[in-house]
Motif scaffolding. Sequence first.
Motif, short mmCIF file in Angstrom:
data_model
loop_
_atom_site.label_atom_id
_atom_site.label_comp_id
_atom_site.label_asym_id
_atom_site.label_seq_id
_atom_site.Cartn_x
_atom_site.Cartn_y
_atom_site.Cartn_z
N UNK A 1 0.79 -1.23 0.00
CA UNK A 1 0.00 0.00 0.00
C UNK A 1 0.82 1.28 0.00
N UNK A 2 2.15 1.17 -0.13
CA UNK A 2 3.04 2.34 -0.09
C UNK A 2 3.52 2.68 -1.50
N UNK A 3 3.36 3.93 -1.90
CA UNK A 3 3.90 4.39 -3.19
C UNK A 3 5.41 4.50 -3.07
N UNK A 4 6.12 3.69 -3.83
CA UNK A 4 7.57 3.65 -3.71
C UNK A 4 8.18 3.24 -5.05
N UNK A 5 9.33 2.62 -5.05
CA UNK A 5 9.99 2.17 -6.27
C UNK A 5 10.62 0.80 -6.05
N UNK A 6 10.77 0.08 -7.15
CA UNK A 6 11.72 -1.03 -7.19
C UNK A 6 12.81 -0.61 -8.17
N UNK A 7 14.00 -1.11 -7.96
CA UNK A 7 15.12 -0.59 -8.74
C UNK A 7 16.14 -1.67 -9.05
N UNK A 8 16.80 -1.50 -10.18
CA UNK A 8 17.99 -2.26 -10.52
C UNK A 8 19.17 -1.35 -10.23
N UNK A 9 20.03 -1.75 -9.29
CA UNK A 9 21.05 -0.86 -8.73
C UNK A 9 22.44 -1.43 -9.00
N UNK A 10 23.34 -0.60 -9.54
CA UNK A 10 24.71 -1.07 -9.77
C UNK A 10 25.46 -1.12 -8.45
#
Length: 239
Positions: free
Chosen positions: A75-84
């Motif tokens: 329920x939280x507006x956030x991000x998923x990420x591909x991180x170097x």
Amino acid sequence: MKRILALSLCFAMILSLSGCYFVPPEGWTRRHHTYREVLDFAKSVDPDATVVNEYTDTVDEYNRKYREWDAVINGVDCHVASVSDSVWNRGFAAGEFTKTFYRIDTDHDYTVFMDMLEAKYPDWKHETDISAKYRRYNQFFPKYILSEYRMLSDTELEKIWQEAFKMKTEFEKIAINRTIVFAVPSPGKYRNHHGEMEDFVRKNSLTYFDDFTEEGKQVFFQDYHDAWELLKSDLPIYD
């Protein structure tokens, strides 16, 4: 003779490098992760998670790369990420070379933590750059902000201790995998690793704590008092 020596050195270098290898953690890749991979990651945290298909690429001041997808997790507006991230070599000359790999992460915990600080704990601050959102080691380091640089009384330390415990308890109920290590301004002892290898005192340092047992509390108080005693030592003192 010189040619033979040069060839021998070249051959030795090739053999040395062939003994140098990298072992990234499971799931890390040499290229950015795909949308499908980050979606699967989000749903492994929350089966009802959603991730938009479009992404945004960002590079920080250290040339680390971030590919972020808008998401909703728990329920939280956030991000998923591909991180170097960097992986150090093993084998020959271990720890001398790095290769860049990519790992999947989310700023869910960072988002709820920063919202918590803003709404309920205005005396605590945390870094706001993008690297703080996706730091490899799953810890946040909020710092207590003083209006002036001074030694706090035990009564003030007790208040900070209680507030930190309240924050930690509240955060753990909604966090996915991050933990908190708290920091209070104090002097600190450092070693000059250049030149004469001498010890010195830096005023602009911190005393950390994260153990909320009674014993941990006593250790924190003692560490804090010891830090301020450094200003009375014979060591060089710098701001």
